[in-house]
Design a protein around this motif. Structure first.
Motif, PDB file in Angstrom:
ATOM      1  N   THR A   1      43.074 -44.765  59.070  1.00 42.77           N
ATOM      2  CA  THR A   1      41.737 -44.257  58.762  1.00 42.77           C
ATOM      3  C   THR A   1      41.903 -43.332  57.564  1.00 42.77           C
ATOM      4  N   CYS A   2      41.169 -43.596  56.488  1.00 39.53           N
ATOM      5  CA  CYS A   2      41.296 -42.757  55.291  1.00 39.53           C
ATOM      6  C   CYS A   2      40.021 -42.837  54.452  1.00 39.53           C
ATOM      7  N   GLN A   3      39.963 -41.998  53.412  1.00 38.25           N
ATOM      8  CA  GLN A   3      38.821 -42.065  52.489  1.00 38.25           C
ATOM      9  C   GLN A   3      39.005 -43.218  51.518  1.00 38.25           C
ATOM     10  N   LEU A   4      37.874 -43.786  51.054  1.00 37.98           N
ATOM     11  CA  LEU A   4      37.902 -44.767  49.965  1.00 37.98           C
ATOM     12  C   LEU A   4      37.459 -44.045  48.703  1.00 37.98           C
ATOM     13  N   VAL A   5      38.229 -44.231  47.616  1.00 35.91           N
ATOM     14  CA  VAL A   5      37.887 -43.580  46.339  1.00 35.91           C
ATOM     15  C   VAL A   5      37.838 -44.630  45.234  1.00 35.91           C
ATOM     16  N   ASP A   6      37.337 -44.226  44.075  1.00 39.51           N
ATOM     17  CA  ASP A   6      37.247 -45.121  42.903  1.00 39.51           C
ATOM     18  C   ASP A   6      36.548 -46.434  43.263  1.00 39.51           C
ATOM     19  N   TYR A   7      35.420 -46.341  43.942  1.00 37.11           N
ATOM     20  CA  TYR A   7      34.770 -47.537  44.505  1.00 37.11           C
ATOM     21  C   TYR A   7      33.343 -47.682  43.970  1.00 37.11           C
ATOM     22  N   ASP A   8      32.800 -48.879  44.085  1.00 36.71           N
ATOM     23  CA  ASP A   8      31.368 -49.131  43.916  1.00 36.71           C
ATOM     24  C   ASP A   8      30.820 -49.482  45.294  1.00 36.71           C
ATOM     25  N   ASP A   9      29.490 -49.365  45.457  1.00 38.18           N
ATOM     26  CA  ASP A   9      28.886 -49.698  46.755  1.00 38.18           C
ATOM     27  C   ASP A   9      29.261 -51.110  47.214  1.00 38.18           C
TER      28      ASP A   9
ATOM     29  N   LYS B   1      44.800 -41.998  50.587  1.00 39.31           N
ATOM     30  CA  LYS B   1      43.444 -42.538  50.475  1.00 39.31           C
ATOM     31  C   LYS B   1      43.593 -44.001  50.085  1.00 39.31           C
ATOM     32  N   ALA B   2      42.487 -44.700  50.014  1.00 41.90           N
ATOM     33  CA  ALA B   2      42.544 -46.112  49.614  1.00 41.90           C
ATOM     34  C   ALA B   2      41.613 -46.325  48.440  1.00 41.90           C
ATOM     35  N   LYS B   3      41.957 -47.297  47.582  1.00 47.45           N
ATOM     36  CA  LYS B   3      41.014 -47.693  46.530  1.00 47.45           C
ATOM     37  C   LYS B   3      40.913 -49.221  46.520  1.00 47.45           C
ATOM     38  N   PRO B   4      39.776 -49.741  46.070  1.00 55.14           N
ATOM     39  CA  PRO B   4      39.606 -51.193  46.063  1.00 55.14           C
ATOM     40  C   PRO B   4      40.653 -51.858  45.184  1.00 55.14           C
ATOM     41  N   LEU B   5      41.117 -53.009  45.608  1.00 53.13           N
ATOM     42  CA  LEU B   5      42.081 -53.781  44.835  1.00 53.13           C
ATOM     43  C   LEU B   5      41.281 -54.771  43.992  1.00 53.13           C
ATOM     44  N   VAL B   6      41.343 -54.608  42.684  1.00 52.30           N
ATOM     45  CA  VAL B   6      40.524 -55.498  41.839  1.00 52.30           C
ATOM     46  C   VAL B   6      41.417 -56.309  40.895  1.00 52.30           C
TER      47      VAL B   6
END
Lengths: 379, 100
Positions: free
Chosen positions: B57-65, B95-100
């Motif tokens: 369980t962590c925050q998501l950062v650097d994300y779009d909706d 934390k986690a960030k989207p993998l793009v």
């Protein structure tokens, strides 16, 4: 050996800024002793269910603190299990009677929360979660929101169905003079309330409350007593991420199964239940985990009024108003649930009386489901 | 506020969780935060299943909706969690960030 609730009482629940914890304790315990027609000299031990006295009030050592205040110079214990502290205190009190150590004991559930600002209360309540969840900035509404989204995804549960839980419980609370809220809600009001942790909104959440509840337990079946047919505790991992299942609270399911077995009953025989609706989704999960409805079917049944006073043909759930409507002073809740069941089984619940109530179930949860306590009471 | 000793002790646990990929199982957006997080709200908290099967369980950062969906691929990173304590020790965490 059989255990009985001889006397039961709660204080008013609400934002009681003018009332101290000492006064809440005196009020509930003296009423419970009077209800049991027992003198305080007969009380042999005191069990206090409380979560936040240390983090919020700076006061620990609550056993001795309340023993002094109540004029009960007896063995006294604080029992802590997050929001299940009240239920856990009851369980320990039952065990002390079963062991033969004591014959008459008092259980006090108490919490004073509204002296503090919401951010501080949210931080203190997160003491019930895992360190990983605290570092994520999660809150309890947030953790239940994560469970809600999974339940919605798997079973098609809707936000309107969750809102129906709050609407029902406010209706029940409107009939309970000791409840924090007496206002009726509509599904639209819940849907329009401000977002706290998506998809949960303000009116999906139980409030921050002050209050106390007390019961006198003994091995004697005096007039007006209600039997404790089962008292069971189960635990699961502190954090959500480590759980085997995320669309149910496994601790509730395990505690309930064992409680039905001990009491020799089935879920279908329960006439009235007080369940832990800290958030609307929690009541949906409880209905399924306690075996009242099949998985994925509870939300629609609640929406249709199948657990509401006056429209239910079977079980009535949270006639006190539940945590949502009656209020949720966390350490008091588990004891208050049993006080409500005693009123219901005695037939003395007034306007919110469930007809022909013979078997009651209380379900108290700590954290996001790491502790579950189930009590079954019968006439 | 976390003890500097505890922050130091947890360093190795944090290191073992960095750079792992996984997918979002569920999420929320915290709008009423705990006291230490008031300057960050609103923020998403996600439940992630890593490829190893471990969940965090962590925050998501650097994300779009648009990244807040079931199954969105993410990668774990090190970020500051809250404010430094009075001794100046900065609490870092996963934390986690989207993998793009």
């Amino acid at each position: 050996m059989k255990i009985f609730v001889n006397g039961a009482a709660t204080t008013q629940f609400g934002e009681l800024w003018g009332v101290s914890p000492r006064s809440l304790a005196r009020g509930s315990v003296s009423s419970a002793l009077k209800d049991a027609r027992i003198e305080s000299a007969q009380v042999e031990a005191l069990f206090v269910g409380n979560m936040l006295s240390g983090m919020l009030g700076g006061q620990e050592h609550l056993g001795a603190f309340f023993a002094e205040e109540l004029g009960l110079p007896v063995p006294a214990f604080k029992v802590e299990g997050a929001c299940a502290s009240g239920g856990l205190a009851l369980h320990n009190a039952v065990n002390s009677l079963l062991s033969g150590q004591y014959a008459t004991v008092v259980v006090l559930g108490i919490e004073k929360m509204t002296d503090h600002k919401p951010e501080d209360v949210a931080t203190a309540l997160m003491g019930a979660g895992s360190e990983e969840e605290r570092n994520a900035g999660a809150t309890f509404p947030g953790l239940y929101a994560i469970l809600a989204r999974m339940h919605m995804n798997e079973f098609g549960t809707t936000e309107e169905q969750l809102a129906a839980v709050a609407v029902k419980n406010h209706y029940h609370a409107s009939l309970n003079p000791n409840a924090q809220f007496h206002n009726l809600l509509t599904v639209e009001q819940v849907m329009r309330s401000s977002r706290v942790a998506d998809p949960l909104k303000l009116l999906d959440c139980s409030p921050i409350s002050d209050g106390a509840a007390a019961v006198v337990l003994s091995t004697k079946n005096i007039k007006g007593s209600v039997e404790v047919a089962a008292s069971v505790v189960a635990t699961d991992t502190l954090g959500l991420a480590q759980r085997a299942h995320l669309t149910q609270l496994t601790a509730t399911q395990r505690a309930a199964e064992k409680a039905y077995r001990i009491a020799g009953l089935t879920a279908g025989q329960v006439s009235v239940a007080e369940v832990h609706d800290c958030f609307t989704v929690a009541e949906v999960l409880a209905m399924e985990d306690l075996g009242f409805f099949p998985r994925g079917k509870a939300a629609a049944a609640i929406e249709k009024g199948e657990t509401r006073l006056g429209t239910s043909a079977g079980i009535v759930v949270n006639p006190s108003g539940g945590l949502k409507g009656c209020g949720h002073p966390v350490g008091a809740t588990g004891v208050k649930q049993v006080v409500e069941l005693v009123d219901q089984l005695r037939g003395s619940a007034g306007k919110r009386q469930v007809e022909n109530a013979t078997i009651g179930l209380a379900h108290n949860v700590g954290g996001s489901g790491a502790t579950a306590v189930v009590h079954i009471l019968k006439k | 506020m976390q003890s500097p000793v505890k922050i130091w002790r947890n360093q190795k646990n944090i290191a073992s969780l960095v750079g792992k990929t996984g997918k979002i199982l569920s999420w929320t957006i915290v709008r009423v935060p705990p006291g230490d997080f008031t300057d960050q709200a609103p923020y998403p908290v996600v439940l992630v299943e890593l490829e190893s099967g471990k969940r965090v369980t962590c925050q998501l950062v650097d994300y779009d909706d648009a990244h807040l969906t079931f199954g969105q691929r993410v990668v774990t990173i090190i970020r500051r969690v809250t404010h430094p304590d009075p001794d100046g020790v900065i609490p870092y965490g996963i934390k986690a960030k989207p993998l793009v």
